[in-house]
Design an enzyme around this catalytic site. Structure first.
Site, mmCIF file in Angstrom:
data_model
loop_
_atom_site.group_PDB
_atom_site.id
_atom_site.type_symbol
_atom_site.label_atom_id
_atom_site.label_comp_id
_atom_site.label_asym_id
_atom_site.label_seq_id
_atom_site.Cartn_x
_atom_site.Cartn_y
_atom_site.Cartn_z
ATOM 1 N NE ARG A 178 -2.246 1.321 21.539
ATOM 2 C CZ ARG A 178 -2.155 2.457 20.852
ATOM 3 N NH1 ARG A 178 -2.708 3.576 21.339
ATOM 4 N NH2 ARG A 178 -1.524 2.499 19.696
ATOM 5 C CB CYS A 236 1.931 8.443 23.029
ATOM 6 S SG CYS A 236 1.901 9.691 21.720
#
Length: 281
Positions: A178, A236
């Site tokens: 990611r 995050c």
């Protein structure tokens, strides 16, 4: 927050629960995308533990602030009082074992000023593996008195995260693919905040979900750039696994600030730059 006070083992919790000052227990089991974990709590939990719903009680409604923006502090305080949290009584939070949700509750209580909150290392999985009792009896706590006073630990907004990446260290706690922008299963675009360093929080724990030793964690973070005098920030996807990285840093004896809006806020703003690939820039 010292390494000793950030987490505790199942054996240590067993001793504290039979001691003169037993902690309040909060069950924060959660799974990204569902299903609701309350049925799991009702099927079996630590005796006396009260269930907390992360999506509804540890976050505000999704929107411009991200998928899990911080809740209204007064609403959070009301939830904590309902669960029996008191300013002068220790709190121990746990989840099913991954540690992300428990870390979010830990961070929220720290940010709002609770002086003594820890995470059960390894969660319910570690508790049962150590022979700990579980019960289906729902707890009926006495109303607590905790009043939130936000700001006790560091919180970054988007501009602060960008600045931390330029002058300091900004860690990206998401999975490497990611960060690199190879996949993005949730948010509108893959990649990372320019200047952020990839530091998947999954690498802070062993196969059993318990944290690596403090020395190993410190060596990992120092290798990533968390040297003496360097301000550290963490983000995050939506401020949940990032809280787990902040907890890992605390175990290592390193203070850090959380960008709570995280990638879910950053990536929804077309004015924010996006970097891809394995390098920070």
């Amino acid at each position: 927050m010292t390494a000793k006070s950030a987490i505790l083992s199942a054996a240590e919790l067993q001793r504290e629960l039979t001691g003169p000052r037993p902690p309040v227990l909060l069950d924060v089991r959660w799974q990204l995308g569902g299903p609701d974990q309350r049925p799991a709590y009702e099927a079996g939990h630590l005796p006396g533990a009260v269930y907390i719903d992360l999506d509804r009680e540890l976050a505000g409604p999704p929107g411009p602030g991200g998928r899990h923006p911080l809740p209204d502090p007064e609403a959070f305080g009301a939830v904590m009082r309902r669960t029996g949290v008191r300013a002068d009584v220790p709190v121990v939070v746990y989840d099913g074992g991954q540690g992300w949700a428990a870390a979010r509750a830990w961070w929220m209580l720290r940010w709002t000023g609770h002086p003594d909150v820890r995470v059960l290392d390894g969660g319910l999985t570690a508790w049962t593996a150590d022979g700990g009792e579980v019960t289906a009896d729902e707890a009926t706590p006495v109303e607590g008195d905790f009043k939130p006073n936000p700001g006790a630990v560091g919180l970054l907004d988007a501009d602060g995260a960008a600045a931390r990446a330029r002058a300091g260290l900004l860690l990206d706690a998401r999975a490497g693919e990611r960060y690199r922008g190879e996949v993005e299963p949730i948010d509108p675009v893959g990649g990372h905040i320019p200047g952020a360093v990839s530091a998947p929080t999954a690498e802070n724990v062993g196969p059993d979900g318990r944290f690596l030793p403090a020395g190993a964690l410190r060596a990992r973070f120092e290798a990533l750039g968390a040297t003496e005098g360097t301000p550290v920030g963490v983000y995050c996807g939506s401020g949940v696994s990032g809280a787990h990285e902040v907890l890992a840093l605390a175990v290592a004896g390193i203070e850090s600030d959380l960008y709570a809006g995280s990638w879910s806020q950053w990536s929804h703003d077309p004015a924010r730059p996006v970097a891809t690939g394995p390098d920070p820039q």
